[in-house]
Design a protein around this motif. Structure first.
Motif, PDB file in Angstrom:
ATOM      1  N   THR A 519       0.830  -1.210   0.000  1.00  0.00           N
ATOM      2  CA  THR A 519       0.000   0.000   0.000  1.00  0.00           C
ATOM      3  C   THR A 519       0.864   1.260   0.000  1.00  0.00           C
ATOM      4  O   THR A 519       0.623   2.207  -0.759  1.00  0.00           O
ATOM      5  N   LEU A 520       1.888   1.266   0.843  1.00  0.00           N
ATOM      6  CA  LEU A 520       2.771   2.431   0.894  1.00  0.00           C
ATOM      7  C   LEU A 520       3.543   2.601  -0.408  1.00  0.00           C
ATOM      8  O   LEU A 520       3.701   3.730  -0.907  1.00  0.00           O
ATOM      9  N   LEU A 521       4.051   1.507  -0.950  1.00  0.00           N
ATOM     10  CA  LEU A 521       4.784   1.591  -2.218  1.00  0.00           C
ATOM     11  C   LEU A 521       3.892   2.126  -3.329  1.00  0.00           C
ATOM     12  O   LEU A 521       4.320   2.956  -4.142  1.00  0.00           O
ATOM     13  N   GLU A 522       2.667   1.667  -3.374  1.00  0.00           N
ATOM     14  CA  GLU A 522       1.767   2.128  -4.426  1.00  0.00           C
ATOM     15  C   GLU A 522       1.477   3.622  -4.288  1.00  0.00           C
ATOM     16  O   GLU A 522       1.446   4.353  -5.283  1.00  0.00           O
ATOM     17  N   ARG A 551      -1.441  -6.055  -8.957  1.00  0.00           N
ATOM     18  CA  ARG A 551      -1.097  -4.656  -8.671  1.00  0.00           C
ATOM     19  C   ARG A 551      -0.486  -4.015  -9.910  1.00  0.00           C
ATOM     20  O   ARG A 551       0.618  -3.485  -9.878  1.00  0.00           O
ATOM     21  N   SER A 552      -1.191  -4.057 -11.001  1.00  0.00           N
ATOM     22  CA  SER A 552      -0.668  -3.477 -12.244  1.00  0.00           C
ATOM     23  C   SER A 552      -0.462  -1.974 -12.103  1.00  0.00           C
ATOM     24  O   SER A 552       0.410  -1.391 -12.755  1.00  0.00           O
ATOM     25  N   GLY A 553      -1.259  -1.320 -11.255  1.00  0.00           N
ATOM     26  CA  GLY A 553      -1.083   0.112 -11.055  1.00  0.00           C
ATOM     27  C   GLY A 553       0.246   0.453 -10.424  1.00  0.00           C
ATOM     28  O   GLY A 553       0.788   1.535 -10.649  1.00  0.00           O
ATOM     29  N   LEU A 554       0.786  -0.476  -9.622  1.00  0.00           N
ATOM     30  CA  LEU A 554       2.082  -0.235  -9.001  1.00  0.00           C
ATOM     31  C   LEU A 554       3.211  -0.432 -10.009  1.00  0.00           C
ATOM     32  O   LEU A 554       4.048   0.447 -10.211  1.00  0.00           O
ATOM     33  N   THR A 559       8.371   3.012 -15.096  1.00  0.00           N
ATOM     34  CA  THR A 559       8.584   3.024 -16.544  1.00  0.00           C
ATOM     35  C   THR A 559      10.043   2.909 -16.934  1.00  0.00           C
ATOM     36  O   THR A 559      10.361   2.579 -18.074  1.00  0.00           O
ATOM     37  N   LEU A 560      10.942   3.197 -16.004  1.00  0.00           N
ATOM     38  CA  LEU A 560      12.368   3.006 -16.276  1.00  0.00           C
ATOM     39  C   LEU A 560      12.727   1.587 -15.869  1.00  0.00           C
ATOM     40  O   LEU A 560      12.632   1.220 -14.692  1.00  0.00           O
ATOM     41  N   ARG A 561      13.136   0.792 -16.845  1.00  0.00           N
ATOM     42  CA  ARG A 561      13.510  -0.590 -16.591  1.00  0.00           C
ATOM     43  C   ARG A 561      14.977  -0.788 -16.973  1.00  0.00           C
ATOM     44  O   ARG A 561      15.401  -0.363 -18.051  1.00  0.00           O
ATOM     45  N   ILE A 562      15.725  -1.418 -16.098  1.00  0.00           N
ATOM     46  CA  ILE A 562      17.125  -1.739 -16.371  1.00  0.00           C
ATOM     47  C   ILE A 562      17.296  -3.235 -16.163  1.00  0.00           C
ATOM     48  O   ILE A 562      17.136  -3.740 -15.035  1.00  0.00           O
TER      49      ILE A 562
END
Length: 866
Positions: A519-522, A551-554, A559-562
Motif C-alpha cells: 500500500t505504501l509503495l503504491e 497490482r498493475s497500477g504499481l 517506466t524506467l527498466r534496467i
C-alpha cells in the motif's frame, strides 16, 4: 808674520774641518733620507702588491660567486624547465624510448607537447626539447630527408600513444617511396595517397573543415579543442586528421596553383577543426599555427627555441612501432574499453540542480558515448532486475557515484536498503576504519533480510515526507517539486531517491507487513513523482513476488527498466534483449520495457573499495555545514543502552521531581529515528510488565534497561527478586548500578506510594507468594509496579491463579522466543499476533497504546555476554 800665517792656516783648517763635518752630516742626512725614501718606496710597492693580490683574489672570488650563481640559476632554470616539461609532456608524450609505453589521456584534457630530443642550456644542464602538435600546430621540416623522416616517425608514435585508439586518423602522401617511409604504421589502416591523388586529398580535407565548422562547432565553440574540453564525457566529436606530406623536389614543383591554395587554406584553418599537417619538402605560409624545424645530422633548431641546438632522440625501433600499431588495431577492432568509474564524474562536483529531475550516466555505449539515465516526472521510478552475479550491486554503485558527484546534499537525499545477507551499502556510512560517509545518504539499512519491519518503517517515513511536501505545495498552489522550490526558495526540498535491493523480501508472504508495504509503495509510486520522491527497486527475479499479483497500477509506475544479463520479466515479454547481452552490460529502457526503446550500456567496474573510498572522502570533506551523519540500521548489530538512559550524578532524593508516568525503556524500536521503546507506568490498573520467554540473557537485558532508565528519571526504589540462578549474576550487576535497591528473597509488601517502587523479578514463575496477585492488581495505584520475567505464558497464568485466571493485571508484555499462537491469552484479537521468534528480537505490546504489537531490539545492558 809666520804666526799670523799659522793662525790663518789653522782657521782655514778649522773651517775646512767644519765644512767637512757639515758635508758629512748632510751626506748622512741624505743617506738617511735616501734610506727612508727607499723604505717608503718598498712599503708602497708592498702595499700596491698587496692591493693587486687582494684585487685579484676579489676578482677570482667574484668570478667564482658569479659562476656558482650562474650554475645555481642555470640548475634551477633547468629544474623548472624539466618540471614544466613533465607537466606538459606526460607519459608517452615525454618519456625516453627505453621507458616508453602508451598512455591514454583523461577525458576532457587537452593534448600536451611532444618530445623530439634534449635542449642543452649549458655544459651540465639539459632539458627535454618539446614541440606542440595536436590542437596546436602544423609542423614543417627541412633538411636531409632521412633525418626529418626519423623525427616524424617518433612524433607520430608519441601522438598516437597519447590518444585513445581511433581518435587520430593518419593519411600519408609519399610519392618518392610510395608509402614505404611510414610503412610500420600500416597496421592502423592508414590512408596512403598516391602521386596523383594529392589534389583530391586536399579537396576532401577542405570539405571536412567546412563540415566541422558548420555542423559540429556551429558557432558555439571556437575549436574542437574547446568543444572537447566543454564536454568531458564520451569520445571526441571528431577524430584528429593528421596528413603527412613527404614531398621531394619534383613533386613540390608539380603543385598546381589550386593545390597550393587548398594547402594554404588548410594551414590557416585546419588546427581549430582538428586537421594537422606534417610537411617535409614543401613550404607552408607564415601563420601562428605553423612551426618550423630544421634538421641536420642528429641535431635540429626550431623557431620556438631560436638558436639553441636540439640534440635529437634516436628514432624508435621499427619493431616497437609495428607492435604498438598492431596492438592498437586489435583494440580498435574490439571497440573502445568500457568507461571507468571516474569517467562518470562531471567536470565540477555538485554543480547541478535537481529542481526538474535527476540525470546521471551509469555507463557508456559501445562507441564510448556515456548513457544518461533520467529520474524525474518521466520516468519517475526504476525497476532493476538480474540474476545473482549479474552485477546489480555494481550497477547501483555506478549510479550512486554519478548522482552523488552531480547533486550535492541540498539537492539529493538517499535512502538505501539492502535485503540481501550482506553489507552492500555499509561503505556509505561511518565505519570503524573510516569515519566518513556519503553526504547525500540519510539512511542505510544492511543485513535486514530478517527485519522487514525496518523496510516498512522507511516506507512510513517516506510517506510522512510525501504528506509534508504535498501540504507545502498546496499552500503555495504548486503541482510539482520544481514549482514548490520556485515558490519556496528558502525551503529544503531535495529530491529523494530510495533504493531497495532485493525488495521482494519486503513483500514476501501474505501478512500485515507485506500488505502495508504494498500500500505504501503504491502511494509513493503514484504520488511521489510530483513531489520529487523516486523509488529504485532491484531484484533477482520478479516472477515470484506474490504481493505484486494484481497490482498493475504499481508496476505501471516503474517506466524506467534496467535489465541485466538473463534478467526475467523486467522488460516486456516480447523484448529479449536481456537474454543476449554479455556480462557487464545492461539494457536501459525508459518505455516500460517495450521493444524498440532499448539502450545497451557497458557498465564500469564500480566495486573497487579504494576507488570508492577516495571519491567518498573527497565528497565528505566538501560536505556543507550542518550535514548530519546518516542513520545506519544493521540487523546483525546489537544496540547498547544509551547513556542518557542510565542513572548519573547524585542519588535522587525524595524532593527530586518525577513525572506522573515515568517511562521504562525496553529496547530500540525498528524505525528510522532509532527511538527507544518506552512503557509508561502511571497509576492506572495493569501498569505492569511481563517479559516472556526462555532466553535468559535477553530477558535480563530487558529488565535491566527498564530499571536503569526508570532510575535515571527521578527518585525511585527498587526491589530485586531473583529466583533463577542463571540470572543471579545479571541481577547483582543491576543492583550495583541502581542508586536505591534491595535484594529480596520474596515479593515485598505494598508500599505507601511516596516514591515510585519497582519490583524487578527474575523468573517469577518460580514464586509461590500469594502477594503476587495483590501486587499486580493494587500496586500500580500505589505507584508500585511489577516488571517480571516469566518463562512462558502458561507459567504466567499459573502465577495469576491458574487456567481460568484473568490476565488483566498485565497491561504490557515483551515476548522473546514465544510463538504468536501462545500469546493469544494476552492479545485482544483471536488467534494471537503473527509472530515468529528470532534471535535478539522481541515483540512489544502495550494494550493502552498499541493496536498491534511492534518488534523491538532488546538493548545489550548487563547480561553475561556483555
Amino acid at each position: 808674520m809666520g804666526s799670523h800665517r799659522n793662525a790663518l792656516v789653522a782657521a782655514v783648517r778649522q773651517e775646512l774641518a767644519e765644512a767637512r763635518g757639515a758635508a758629512r752630516a748632510v751626506l748622512a742626512e741624505a743617506e738617511t733620507a735616501r734610506g727612508e725614501a727607499q723604505e717608503r718606496r718598498r712599503l708602497v710597492r708592498d702595499a700596491y702588491s698587496m692591493c693587486l693580490h687582494q684585487l685579484a683574489e676579489a676578482r677570482d672570488a667574484a668570478r667564482r660567486d658569479v659562476e656558482r650563481r650562474f650554475q645555481f640559476e642555470s640548475s634551477r632554470l633547468a629544474g623548472n624547465v624539466r618540471h614544466l616539461a613533465a607537466l606538459n609532456a606526460t607519459g608517452a608524450a615525454g618519456l625516453p624510448w627505453r621507458m616508453w609505453a602508451p598512455s591514454e589521456p583523461e577525458p576532457g584534457t587537452r593534448p600536451g607537447l611532444l618530445r623530439i630530443g634534449t635542449l642543452t642550456l649549458d655544459d651540465t644542464a639539459a632539458v627535454p626539447a618539446l614541440v606542440p602538435f595536436l590542437d596546436a600546430a602544423h609542423l614543417v621540416f627541412s633538411g636531409p630527408a632521412d633525418d626529418a623522416d626519423a623525427v616524424i616517425t617518433g612524433l607520430l608514435l608519441r601522438a598516437l600513444g597519447t590518444t585513445r585508439p581511433g581518435d587520430m586518423q593518419l593519411t600519408v602522401y609519399d610519392p618518392e617511396h610510395l608509402g614505404g617511409t611510414l610503412a610500420s604504421f600500416a597496421p592502423l589502416g592508414i590512408s596512403f595517397v598516391g602521386p596523383g591523388g594529392l589534389g583530391a586529398a586536399l579537396d576532401e580535407l577542405v570539405e571536412h573543415i567546412c563540415r566541422v565548422n558548420e555542423t559540429v562547432l556551429a558557432g558555439e565553440h571556437q575549436s574542437l579543442a574547446d568543444l572537447t574540453a566543454a564536454t568531458t564525457t564520451g569520445p571526441r566529436a571528431e577524430p584528429w586528421r593528421v596528413i603527412v606530406l613527404l614531398a621531394d623536389a619534383a613533386s613540390a614543383q608539380e603543385l598546381t596553383s589550386a593545390q597550393r591554395a587548398q594547402l594554404d587554406r588548410i594551414a590557416r584553418t585546419g588546427v581549430s577543426c582538428g586537421v594537422h599537417l606534417v610537411v617535409r619538402g614543401l613550404e607552408l605560409p607564415e601563420h601562428a599555427s605553423v612551426r618550423r624545424l630544421r634538421v641536420s645530422d642528429q641535431t635540429a633548431t626550431c623557431d620556438l627555441t631560436g638558436d639553441l641546438e636540439i640534440r635529437l632522440d634516436p628514432p624508435p625501433p621499427a619493431d616497437r612501432v609495428t607492435a604498438f600499431c598492431r596492438a592498437t588495431a586489435e583494440r580498435l577492432r574490439a571497440g573502445p574499453p568500457p568507461a571507468r568509474l571516474s569517467d562518470l564524474e562531471p567536470r565540477e562536483f555538485w554543480a547541478e540542480s535537481s529542481a526538474h529531475g535527476l540525470v546521471a550516466p551509469i555507463g557508456d555505449s559501445t562507441d564510448g558515448t556515456l548513457i544518461d539515465v533520467p529520474l524525474g516526472d518521466d520516468p519517475p521510478h526504476a525497476l532493476i532486475g538480474g540474476p545473482s552475479g549479474s552485477g546489480k550491486t555494481n550497477l547501483l554503485y555506478a549510479w550512486l557515484a554519478a548522482l552523488s558527484t552531480r547533486y550535492g546534499p541540498e539537492e539529493l537525499a538517499l535512502y538505501l536498503l539492502d535485503f540481501k545477507e550482506g553489507v552492500s551499502f555499509a561503505r556509505f556510512v561511518p565505519g570503524p576504519r573510516d569515519p566518513g560517509w556519503l553526504p547525500q545518504v540519510r539512511l542505510a539499512g544492511i543485513n535486514v533480510n530478517g527485519d522487514r519491519e525496518f523496510g516498512l518503517a522507511m516506507l512510513r517515513h517516506l510517506g510522512e515526507e510525501l504528506r509534508t511536501r504535498a501540504q507545502a505545495a498546496k499552500r503555495v498552489d504548486a503541482s510539482k517539486l520544481a514549482e514548490l522550490r520556485a515558490e519556496d526558495p528558502t525551503g529544503h526540498w531535495p529530491r529523494i531517491v530510495a533504493v531497495i535491493d532485493e525488495f521482494q523480501v519486503l513483500l514476501s508472504g501474505r501478512d500485515a507487513v507485506a500488505d502495508e508495504a504494498v500500500t505504501l509503495l503504491e502511494d509513493l509510486a503514484r504520488r511521489g513523482r510530483s513531489q520529487g520522491i523516486h523509488l529504485i527497486l532491484a531484484s533477482q527475479d520478479v516472477s515470484g513476488i506474490e504481493a505484486l499479483w494484481g497490482r498493475s497500477g504499481l508496476i505501471g509506475q516503474f517506466t524506467l527498466r534496467i535489465a541485466l544479463p538473463k534478467a526475467r520479466r523486467i522488460l516486456a515479454d516480447d523484448n529479449l534483449a536481456a537474454a543476449v547481452i554479455p556480462r557487464h552490460h545492461a539494457v536501459v529502457n525508459t518505455q516500460s520495457g517495450t521493444s524498440g526503446a532499448n539502450q545497451i550500456v557497458r557498465l564500469p567496474d564500480a566495486g573497487d573499495r579504494l576507488v570508492w573510498r577516495s571519491l567518498q572522502r573527497r565528497l565528505w570533506r566538501d560536505r556543507p555545514d550542518g550535514c548530519e551523519e546518516p542513520r545506519l540500521f544493521d540487523g546483525d548489530a546489537v544496540p547498547k543502552l544509551p547513556e542518557t538512559c542510565r542513572p548519573a550524578g547524585p542519588v535522587p532524593t525524595a524532593e527530586t521531581p518525577v513525572g506522573s508516568s515515568p517511562g521504562a525503556v525496553l529496547g530500540e524500536r525498528i524505525d528510522v529515528a532509532a527511538r527507544p521503546a518506552r512503557l509508561r507506568l502511571g497509576r492506572m490498573p495493569g501498569r505492569n510488565l511481563a517479559v516472556l520467554g526462555t532466553r535468559t540473557d535477553e530477558a535480563c537485558d530487558v529488565l535491566a534497561a527498564a530499571a536503569l532508565s526508570l532510575a535515571a528519571q527521578g527518585p525511585a526504589h527498587f526491589s530485586i527478586v531473583c529466583l533463577d540462578t542463571d540470572a543471579a549474576r545479571a541481577a547483582a550487576r543491576l543492583i550495583a548500578e541502581l542508586p536505591s535497591a534491595d535484594w529480596c528473597t520474596a515479593l515485598p509488601p505494598l508500599s505507601d506510594g511516596s516514591v515510585p517502587h519497582y519490583v524487578i523479578g527474575y523468573a517469577l514463575d518460580a514464586a509461590t507468594d500469594p502477594m503476587m496477585r495483590t501486587l499486580l492488581d493494587d500496586g500500580p495505584e500505589q505507584r508500585m509496579h511489577v516488571l517480571g520475567w516469566w518463562r512462558s505464558v502458561a507459567r504466567l497464568r499459573d502465577s495469576l491463579g491458574g487456567p481460568g485466571a484473568r490476565l488483566d493485571p498485565i497491561g504490557a508484555w515483551v515476548a522473546l522466543d514465544v510463538q504468536g499462537a501462545d500469546l493469544a491469552p494476552l492479545y485482544p484479537q483471536p488467534g494471537g499476533p503473527a509472530w515468529y521468534p528470532r534471535t535478539r528480537r522481541a515483540l512489544f505490546f502495550d494494550r493502552s497504546v498499541h493496536r498491534t504489537p511492534e518488534v523491538i531490539v532488546p538493548y545489550e545492558v548487563n547480561s553475561d555476554h556483555a
